[in-house]
Scaffold this motif. Structure first.
Motif, mmCIF file in Angstrom:
data_model
loop_
_atom_site.group_PDB
_atom_site.id
_atom_site.type_symbol
_atom_site.label_atom_id
_atom_site.label_comp_id
_atom_site.label_asym_id
_atom_site.label_seq_id
_atom_site.Cartn_x
_atom_site.Cartn_y
_atom_site.Cartn_z
ATOM 1 N N LEU A 130 0.926 -1.047 0.015
ATOM 2 C CA LEU A 130 -0.004 0.221 -0.011
ATOM 3 C C LEU A 130 1.288 1.103 -0.043
ATOM 4 O O LEU A 130 1.473 1.453 1.000
ATOM 5 C CB LEU A 130 -0.806 0.245 1.067
ATOM 6 N N SER A 131 0.428 2.228 -1.337
ATOM 7 C CA SER A 131 1.259 3.660 -0.336
ATOM 8 C C SER A 131 0.908 4.372 0.269
ATOM 9 O O SER A 131 0.700 3.858 1.120
ATOM 10 C CB SER A 131 0.890 4.244 -2.040
ATOM 11 N N LYS A 132 1.632 5.498 0.239
ATOM 12 C CA LYS A 132 1.221 5.980 1.774
ATOM 13 C C LYS A 132 0.026 6.924 1.810
ATOM 14 O O LYS A 132 -0.259 7.232 2.978
ATOM 15 C CB LYS A 132 1.967 7.307 2.190
ATOM 16 N N TRP A 133 -0.593 7.277 0.819
ATOM 17 C CA TRP A 133 -1.561 7.836 1.117
ATOM 18 C C TRP A 133 -2.926 6.846 1.219
ATOM 19 O O TRP A 133 -3.825 6.856 1.691
ATOM 20 C CB TRP A 133 -1.962 8.393 -0.211
ATOM 21 N N GLN A 134 -2.520 5.190 0.861
ATOM 22 C CA GLN A 134 -3.461 4.398 1.032
ATOM 23 C C GLN A 134 -3.439 3.857 2.399
ATOM 24 O O GLN A 134 -4.853 3.917 2.523
ATOM 25 C CB GLN A 134 -3.342 3.231 0.517
ATOM 26 N N TRP A 135 -2.335 4.228 2.821
ATOM 27 C CA TRP A 135 -2.717 3.652 5.050
ATOM 28 C C TRP A 135 -3.359 5.091 5.003
ATOM 29 O O TRP A 135 -3.247 4.415 6.480
ATOM 30 C CB TRP A 135 -1.228 3.468 5.130
ATOM 31 N N VAL A 136 -3.105 6.118 4.510
ATOM 32 C CA VAL A 136 -3.856 6.814 5.258
ATOM 33 C C VAL A 136 -5.010 6.626 5.558
ATOM 34 O O VAL A 136 -6.021 7.276 6.668
ATOM 35 C CB VAL A 136 -3.495 8.559 4.683
ATOM 36 N N VAL A 280 -14.596 10.340 2.231
ATOM 37 C CA VAL A 280 -13.348 10.745 2.175
ATOM 38 C C VAL A 280 -12.322 10.163 1.330
ATOM 39 O O VAL A 280 -10.922 9.915 1.152
ATOM 40 C CB VAL A 280 -13.184 11.705 2.889
ATOM 41 N N SER A 281 -12.025 8.453 2.344
ATOM 42 C CA SER A 281 -11.110 7.738 2.403
ATOM 43 C C SER A 281 -10.959 6.867 1.217
ATOM 44 O O SER A 281 -10.265 6.540 1.017
ATOM 45 C CB SER A 281 -11.531 6.339 3.732
ATOM 46 N N ILE A 282 -12.387 7.009 0.239
ATOM 47 C CA ILE A 282 -12.421 6.161 -0.579
ATOM 48 C C ILE A 282 -11.506 6.986 -1.594
ATOM 49 O O ILE A 282 -10.428 6.466 -2.350
ATOM 50 C CB ILE A 282 -13.806 5.721 -1.323
ATOM 51 N N VAL A 283 -12.066 8.471 -1.872
ATOM 52 C CA VAL A 283 -10.758 9.303 -2.555
ATOM 53 C C VAL A 283 -9.529 9.261 -2.493
ATOM 54 O O VAL A 283 -8.668 9.150 -3.455
ATOM 55 C CB VAL A 283 -11.314 10.944 -2.558
ATOM 56 N N VAL A 284 -9.451 9.557 -1.538
ATOM 57 C CA VAL A 284 -7.800 8.991 -0.449
ATOM 58 C C VAL A 284 -7.214 7.670 -1.444
ATOM 59 O O VAL A 284 -6.184 7.868 -2.019
ATOM 60 C CB VAL A 284 -7.916 9.533 0.843
#
Length: 299
Positions: A130-136, A280-284
């Motif tokens: 997972l990328s950094k943004w996906q972990w966010v 928001v999490s789906i978009v991120v």
């Protein structure tokens, strides 16, 4: 991230499931097991006819392919397929029970937990990165689920069972590669039917006589079972389990909207905030897909 037919298949499958309550809620007067029995048995008949009489060439090709595999790989393919049937059976029963006897919101909460469980299980079992943004995005999802759980602690046990069964299904089928997906799904549903068949004479509450029951079961079998499950298995050939898990959030978001706008269930401000954070999490999580072209253009 390039838009793909696999991504589209995953998206469409979860949009379809988002409308499931419209077909399931009218059956609330019937026992959960009866709904499950007729749903699975009808699916089994439809898919068996298609696989064994319409798609004969595909059946023969996959039979030869399975026999040609080394014994270890053949055992793995058979085991993962049958395991999928067991997990689907468990998931369907608990989801129907929670939807009709607890609340639509409780069923929705199960699919709020499911993406997180799928992502974490895929990370450890499949080593999906997972990328950094996906972990966010995962962090935002966890926070929103904790926020929503404060008002429905009694429902968490049901939600975890529903979520866990489908999360394990997605991860296990990501590893089940090589065979035709419609045929795999046929075997899983036939196996599910065999699991349920001995229980039918004992636990069924009698043969329903209303035509509306069979009409709704047919809609559930085709539109809300065969079509989205096939799209799920097809999508898993080209997208990760983690991405499938996050896209699964489409389902509870739509359930939430239907519960609010159509069934007029009580919604409070915490739930509105929680579901907004999930959006928001789906978009991120999918920021590379959503903003990918813009980044490419800037470069």
């Amino acid at each position: 991230m390039k838009f793909s037919k696999y991504y589209l298949a995953a998206f469409i499958s979860f949009v379809i499931w988002g409308f499931f309550s419209l077909a399931l809620k009218p059956l609330a007067a019937y026992a959960s097991l009866d709904i499950l029995f007729y749903r699975v048995f009808l699916c089994a008949v439809i898919m068996a006819v298609i696989s064994f009489f319409v798609r004969v060439k595909v059946l023969k090709e996959n039979t030869r392919l399975l026999r040609a595999l080394p014994a270890k790989q053949r055992f793995r393919a058979v085991w993962l397929t049958l395991l999928g049937g067991i997990l689907l059976t468990a998931n369907w029963f608990f989801f129907i029970y929670v939807m009709n006897h607890i609340s639509i919101k409780a069923a929705s909460f199960a699919y709020l937990v499911c993406p997180i469980m799928t992502t974490v299980i895929a990370y450890f079992v499949l080593s999906e990165k997972l990328s950094k943004w996906q972990w966010v995005a995962v962090g935002i999802s966890i926070f929103s689920c904790l926020l929503l759980s404060f008002n429905s602690i009694a429902d968490i046990a049901y939600s975890l069972i529903v979520a866990g069964s489908y999360a394990l299904y997605l991860v296990s089928q990501r590893k089940n590669v090589g065979l035709d997906k419609f045929l795999v799904l046929t075997v899983q549903i036939l196996f599910s039917a065999l699991i349920l068949l001995p229980f039918y004479p004992v636990y069924s509450e009698g043969i329903p006589t209303e035509i509306s029951f069979y009409a709704l079961i047919l809609v559930i079998a085709v539109l809300f079972t065969i079509v989205p499950l096939y799209l799920n298995l097809y999508a898993l050939q080209g997208v990760t389990s983690s991405t499938m898990g996050i896209l699964l959030y489409i389902n509870p978001l739509m359930n939430f909207a239907i519960a609010l706008l159509y069934y007029h269930e009580n919604i409070n401000s915490i739930q509105i905030i929680g579901y907004s954070l999930i959006l928001v999490s789906i978009v991120v999580f999918n920021e590379r897909f959503i903003f990918g072209r813009r980044r490419t253009a800037l470069v």
